[in-house]
Design an enzyme around this catalytic site. Structure first.
Site, short mmCIF file in Angstrom:
data_model
loop_
_atom_site.label_atom_id
_atom_site.label_comp_id
_atom_site.label_asym_id
_atom_site.label_seq_id
_atom_site.Cartn_x
_atom_site.Cartn_y
_atom_site.Cartn_z
N TYR A 166 45.99 42.11 38.71
CA TYR A 166 44.71 41.83 39.35
C TYR A 166 44.03 40.61 38.70
CZ TYR A 166 40.15 42.99 41.45
OH TYR A 166 38.97 42.97 42.15
N LYS A 170 43.11 37.01 40.44
CA LYS A 170 41.73 36.54 40.56
C LYS A 170 41.51 35.22 39.84
CE LYS A 170 40.18 39.81 43.19
NZ LYS A 170 39.98 39.52 44.63
#
Length: 310
Positions: A166, A170
């Site tokens: 993640y 990002k």
């Protein structure tokens, strides 16, 4: 200030069936925007289709007098991203706004994370953002106008344990944003990231009992502003968290110059090299961040080398 509206504009919003994306879709539609509500109805891991929330949001928009269509394509596929952009073109003849909000999460420490769980998250967040921008870009260039909002995270800025996939995604979206801003600048295309904090289903399993109010509706006005024609900033990163709006930067210390270095000199000067209290250099990516970064460093080097050191 008069009401900021989106009449005549067309938006594609991924992950718009729930949470943050739903709030964005409802707000833009209420201000006159035509919206492709994209959501494939997957669970938070992204490995099972559990509902059809896109159509529910479309029904809500239409009931309120707005215009919207549903898309259940997957942004993790280049063909899916292209299909949702084409849906906007087919329905309304243009695409003005792209908001990439779709996401999934799979937990695991670096040493244990499987290739499948790495790829699944990268494909939705990072590659999905690229696929979406790539599909929309020719249309935006042709009409000399576009607004792109990509969803990063504090995990992308600072990291978080057991979500390396993640955080990587990002952080990568920050880079995609910078390049989108640079390549789009001459064509009236502006791109920025939103770094939101809201209690949505992505927070399932976390203890949020001490959190202040963090509804998606607290984030939506910033996203809507970044998507509006009056917002002309580009290549920037904005935070919306629990009612706080702010801007995030990449900042350098001034550092230390020597015409040549040894390992020992790096060690001796390391405190000054990383000095957080000294002079800082901040170069916004758009319109010339890389050139400014290199130019300032080169200028210092040329100046120092021109001065006799006895």
């Amino acid at each position: 200030m008069s009401e900021l509206r989106f009449d005549g504009r067309v938006a594609v919003i991924t992950g718009a069936g729930r949470g943050l994306g739903r709030a964005y879709a409802l707000l833009l539609a209420a201000r006159g925007c035509k919206v492709v509500v994209n959501d494939n109805g997957s669970a938070t891991r992204g490995d099972a289709i559990v509902a059809n929330p896109a159509q529910e949001v479309v029904d809500e928009i239409i009931a309120a007098g707005g215009q919207a269509i549903a898309s259940t394509d997957s942004v993790a596929l280049a063909s899916g991203a292209a299909a949702m952009i084409q849906a906007a073109i087919t329905a309304w003849g243009r695409i003005d706004i792209v908001i990439h909000n779709a996401g999934n999460v799979r937990y695991g420490p670096i040493a244990d994370l499987s290739d499948a769980d790495l790829d699944a998250v990268l494909e939705v967040h990072l590659k999905g953002g690229f696929y979406l921008v790539r599909a929309a870009f020719p249309h935006m260039v042709a009409q000399a106008y576009g607004r792109v909002v990509l969803t990063s995270s504090c995990s992308g800025l600072y990291g978080s344990q057991t979500t390396v996939n993640y955080g990587m995604s990002k952080a990568g979206l920050l880079g995609l944003n910078n390049v989108t801003a640079l390549e789009g600048g001459a064509h009236g295309i502006r791109s920025n990231t939103i770094i939101p904090a809201a209690v949505t289903r992505m927070a399932d399993g976390l203890d949020t009992s001490a959190y202040p109010p963090m509804e998606p509706e607290l984030v939506a006005p910033m996203v809507a502003w970044l998507a509006h024609e009056d917002c002309t900033v580009s290549g920037e990163h904005f935070i919306a968290a629990a009612g706080r709006m702010a801007r995030a930067f990449t900042t350098e210390t001034k550092g230390v110059f020597r015409p040549d270095w040894t390992i020992e000199e790096v060690a001796a000067d390391f405190a000054a090299i990383r000095d957080p209290e000294g002079e800082r250099w901040t170069f916004p990516p758009y319109p010339s961040g890389m050139a400014d970064h290199l130019g300032r460093s080169f200028e210092w080097a040329h100046r120092e080398r021109a001065v006799p050191h006895g």
